[in-house]
Structures are given as C-alpha cells and as structure tokens.
Motif scaffolding. Structure first.
Motif, PDB file in Angstrom:
ATOM      1  N   CYS A 115       0.875  -1.172   0.000  1.00  0.00           N
ATOM      2  CA  CYS A 115       0.000   0.000   0.000  1.00  0.00           C
ATOM      3  C   CYS A 115       0.914   1.225   0.000  1.00  0.00           C
ATOM      4  CB  CYS A 115      -0.886  -0.013   1.236  1.00  0.00           C
ATOM      5  SG  CYS A 115      -1.795   1.514   1.512  1.00  0.00           S
ATOM      6  N   GLY A 116       0.624   2.186  -0.856  1.00  0.00           N
ATOM      7  CA  GLY A 116       1.448   3.397  -0.940  1.00  0.00           C
ATOM      8  C   GLY A 116       1.310   4.298   0.272  1.00  0.00           C
ATOM      9  N   ILE A 117       0.304   4.037   1.110  1.00  0.00           N
ATOM     10  CA  ILE A 117       0.064   4.885   2.271  1.00  0.00           C
ATOM     11  C   ILE A 117       0.727   4.306   3.522  1.00  0.00           C
ATOM     12  CG2 ILE A 117      -1.746   5.848   3.761  1.00  0.00           C
ATOM     13  CD1 ILE A 117      -3.561   5.744   1.188  1.00  0.00           C
ATOM     14  N   CYS A 118       0.449   3.013   3.801  1.00  0.00           N
ATOM     15  CA  CYS A 118       0.963   2.425   5.053  1.00  0.00           C
ATOM     16  C   CYS A 118       2.066   1.394   4.826  1.00  0.00           C
ATOM     17  CB  CYS A 118      -0.184   1.780   5.830  1.00  0.00           C
ATOM     18  SG  CYS A 118      -0.858   0.299   5.049  1.00  0.00           S
ATOM     19  N   GLN A 119       2.331   1.043   3.572  1.00  0.00           N
ATOM     20  CA  GLN A 119       3.382   0.110   3.165  1.00  0.00           C
ATOM     21  C   GLN A 119       3.088  -1.351   3.520  1.00  0.00           C
ATOM     22  OE1 GLN A 119       5.533   1.317   1.024  1.00  0.00           O
ATOM     23  NE2 GLN A 119       4.518   3.262   1.435  1.00  0.00           N
ATOM     24  N   GLU A 120       1.920  -1.658   4.069  1.00  0.00           N
ATOM     25  CA  GLU A 120       1.555  -3.050   4.329  1.00  0.00           C
ATOM     26  C   GLU A 120       1.244  -3.725   2.995  1.00  0.00           C
ATOM     27  OE1 GLU A 120      -1.537  -5.608   7.119  1.00  0.00           O
ATOM     28  OE2 GLU A 120      -1.410  -3.445   7.342  1.00  0.00           O
ATOM     29  N   SER A 121       1.610  -5.021   2.839  1.00  0.00           N
ATOM     30  CA  SER A 121       1.427  -5.714   1.563  1.00  0.00           C
ATOM     31  C   SER A 121       0.097  -6.459   1.510  1.00  0.00           C
ATOM     32  CB  SER A 121       2.558  -6.716   1.342  1.00  0.00           C
ATOM     33  OG  SER A 121       3.759  -6.012   1.143  1.00  0.00           O
ATOM     34  N   PHE A 122      -0.515  -6.433   0.319  1.00  0.00           N
ATOM     35  CA  PHE A 122      -1.799  -7.087   0.083  1.00  0.00           C
ATOM     36  C   PHE A 122      -1.802  -7.713  -1.303  1.00  0.00           C
ATOM     37  CE2 PHE A 122      -2.673  -3.832   3.165  1.00  0.00           C
ATOM     38  CZ  PHE A 122      -3.537  -4.453   4.053  1.00  0.00           C
ATOM     39  N   PHE A 123      -2.671  -8.717  -1.496  1.00  0.00           N
ATOM     40  CA  PHE A 123      -2.901  -9.234  -2.833  1.00  0.00           C
ATOM     41  C   PHE A 123      -3.574  -8.140  -3.638  1.00  0.00           C
ATOM     42  CE2 PHE A 123      -3.192 -13.205  -0.268  1.00  0.00           C
ATOM     43  CZ  PHE A 123      -2.006 -13.754  -0.727  1.00  0.00           C
TER      44      PHE A 123
END
Length: 158
Positions: A115-123
C-alpha cells in the motif's frame, strides 16, 4: 439435505451424518483414513476401470481424472477446507483455507503489492479496498488534526 435419500444409499447417508458431526470436520482438520490408508471422503466417489472418478452426490455428475482433484471436489460439496494458509502467503495471520493443496499453493505464490500509504502488503484484489480504508483513515486523521488546531486556537484567544 437431499443427498443420499435412496435405500441403496443408506451407508453413504450414515457416513455423511457421522462426518458432519465429527470433531475433525467441525475444526477443518484433515479427514481420517480407512484401513487401506485412503481418505474416508473417497466413499462418495465411484471409480471405473479407466481410473476416472464420478461424484455420487445427487444432481452432480462431475467426472474427474485424478484422485486428488476428486477428493477436493467432495470437500467442496461438504464445505470442508483442511488446507490452511496461516501466513504462508506472506500476509501475517492469513485466515484463508482451501479444499486442496494445489489451491493453497497458488494462493501462496500470488504476488503481493505494498500500500502506498501504510506500506503493508496485500494481494492485488484486496489492495484497492484496503487503500480506500487507508485513505479514509488518513482523511479522518487530517480532519482531527485540523479540528484540534482550531480548538487550540479558540482556547488561546479566549
């Protein structure tokens, strides 16, 4: 509920009733094996001399060429998902469960994007929805900061 209602299917009806009440089924653990070391769920399949498997559930005439796929098909009828991800995909605590090992393998090999906001990764399929939540959170934080500054200003002028 309508599966195996005929008199010649009473053994399958009894087995199905026993399965859905079992601890292993309710907790999505792997099913027990027969004396021959085969899954008890294979009882819901008919096999022919050529090695093909036919589903015995009513209104399902699915024919499968491999035992592992046939077993996954029966698990699908029952809603039984013993293959747990548990974070193997890279998403901590991933709750996804699957009917067969091949579905789990394809799940763990999918690429994740940050995620460009929080940097957590998602499918990729979940990232758009997450970004909306993340942007909403950022927006609410900005509103709260503005509100806090406004009330601080009011208090300083009073």
């Amino acid at each position: 509920a309508t599966a195996f209602t005929g008199p010649e299917e009473s053994h399958l009806r009894s087995l199905l009733h026993e399965i859905v009440k079992s601890d292993w089924f309710c907790s999505n653990k792997f099913e027990p094996k027969t004396e021959k070391g085969r899954s008890i769920l294979l009882s819901f399949l008919a096999s022919d001399a050529a090695g093909a498997y036919r589903c015995l559930f009513k209104e399902c005439s699915k024919n499968l060429d491999r035992q592992d796929r046939a077993l996954g098909h029966i698990r699908m009828h029952l809603g039984h998902r013993p293959h747990a991800c548990d974070g193997k995909c890279g998403v901590i605590g991933c709750p996804e469960r699957f009917y067969c090992a091949s579905y789990l393998r394809s799940h763990t090999k999918r690429q994740k994007e940050p995620c460009g906001i929080c940097q957590e990764s998602f499918f990729r399929q979940h990232l758009r929805k997450h970004r909306l939540v993340c942007q909403g959170t950022q927006h609410n934080i900005a509103i709260q900061r503005t509100s806090d500054r406004f009330f601080a200003y009011l208090n300083s002028t009073a």
